[in-house]
Design a protein around this motif. Sequence first.
Motif, short mmCIF file in Angstrom:
data_model
loop_
_atom_site.label_atom_id
_atom_site.label_comp_id
_atom_site.label_asym_id
_atom_site.label_seq_id
_atom_site.Cartn_x
_atom_site.Cartn_y
_atom_site.Cartn_z
N GLU A 109 0.83 -1.20 0.00
CA GLU A 109 0.00 0.00 0.00
C GLU A 109 0.87 1.26 0.00
O GLU A 109 2.01 1.25 0.46
CB GLU A 109 -0.91 0.03 1.23
CG GLU A 109 -2.01 -1.00 1.20
CD GLU A 109 -2.99 -0.79 2.35
OE1 GLU A 109 -4.15 -1.19 2.18
OE2 GLU A 109 -2.60 -0.24 3.41
N ASP A 132 -3.55 4.47 -1.41
CA ASP A 132 -4.51 3.58 -0.77
C ASP A 132 -5.14 4.20 0.48
O ASP A 132 -6.33 4.01 0.73
CB ASP A 132 -3.82 2.27 -0.38
CG ASP A 132 -3.27 1.54 -1.60
OD1 ASP A 132 -4.07 0.94 -2.33
OD2 ASP A 132 -2.04 1.60 -1.82
N GLN A 178 -8.97 4.01 0.09
CA GLN A 178 -9.66 3.05 0.95
C GLN A 178 -9.96 3.59 2.34
O GLN A 178 -10.93 3.17 2.98
CB GLN A 178 -8.80 1.79 1.10
CG GLN A 178 -8.54 1.05 -0.19
CD GLN A 178 -7.52 -0.05 0.01
OE1 GLN A 178 -7.31 -0.55 1.11
NE2 GLN A 178 -6.87 -0.46 -1.07
#
Length: 292
Positions: A3, A70, A99
């Motif tokens: 990530e 991310d 996210q």
Amino acid sequence: MAETILVTGATGTVGSELVRALINRGVNTRAAVHSIIKGDRLRHFNPEVQLVEVDYHRPASLPLAFTGVDRVFLLTPFSDQQLIINQQLVDAAKAAGVQQVVRLSAAGADMEPGIQLGRWHRQMEQYLEQSGLSHVILRPTSFMQNFVNYQGQSIREQGAIYLPLGEGRMSYIDAFDIAEVAAAILTDDVAKHHGQAYTLTGPQAVNHTEIAGIIGQATGRPVQYVDVPETAARQAMQGAPQWMVDSMMELNALGKAGHLAGTTPAVEQLTGRPPRSFQEFAQEHRHELMPA
């Protein structure tokens, strides 16, 4: 695939500590900075840290910063444009398919009716909450680093702390602990913290006479606390925008009245260790508080 975490406000008090904390965890870290030259000092944590230039007055600079990201640590500058900047950052995160967003707010943002600073923070929290993004809110108390960044000169040159806070106790927190909490959340399962708001404090509330004594003991020289009358404090801030003066005086009034003295176990619960005490902070930063 590993990530990538974007840290906004990466050269600031909390942002730079978070870059360090993430690099120490082996995370791909992208630091959003106003200037690549200014941000280059972050490379001493790790030469592999990614620097990306972001201009909040040029929203077109945001998509590149968020591309391939991310998770995001969202920190808005102390500005009369912070509501707009927060909206632009949240929108950019959503457009990039981020996210998780961990937003740095402030203790008391959920108080009603609260003070202006708190109301602004709450509005920014609400915009993030309504975005549909997975989010976490961090609400720290005032930073111990303020005594280096804003009181450091008077401590070094005069052995004095000048603040309009009476004998009000405050549970100051080390920015190191805020960063450790943020890093723990940003590297944990997204679902575990979704929708949570954590109030972060130091381990104890201290008044400013006690703080002067702690700094004096750490530096080996007397330091005194001078309680500044409100009128004199306002005069000392002449030249600053009126909204900033009024906001800071509201915050000072809360501290003076003892409303910022509460403590929570959140730092220890989220990091597995207790938050740093003011004594530990003063020892670590004593050389920054000694005469040149």
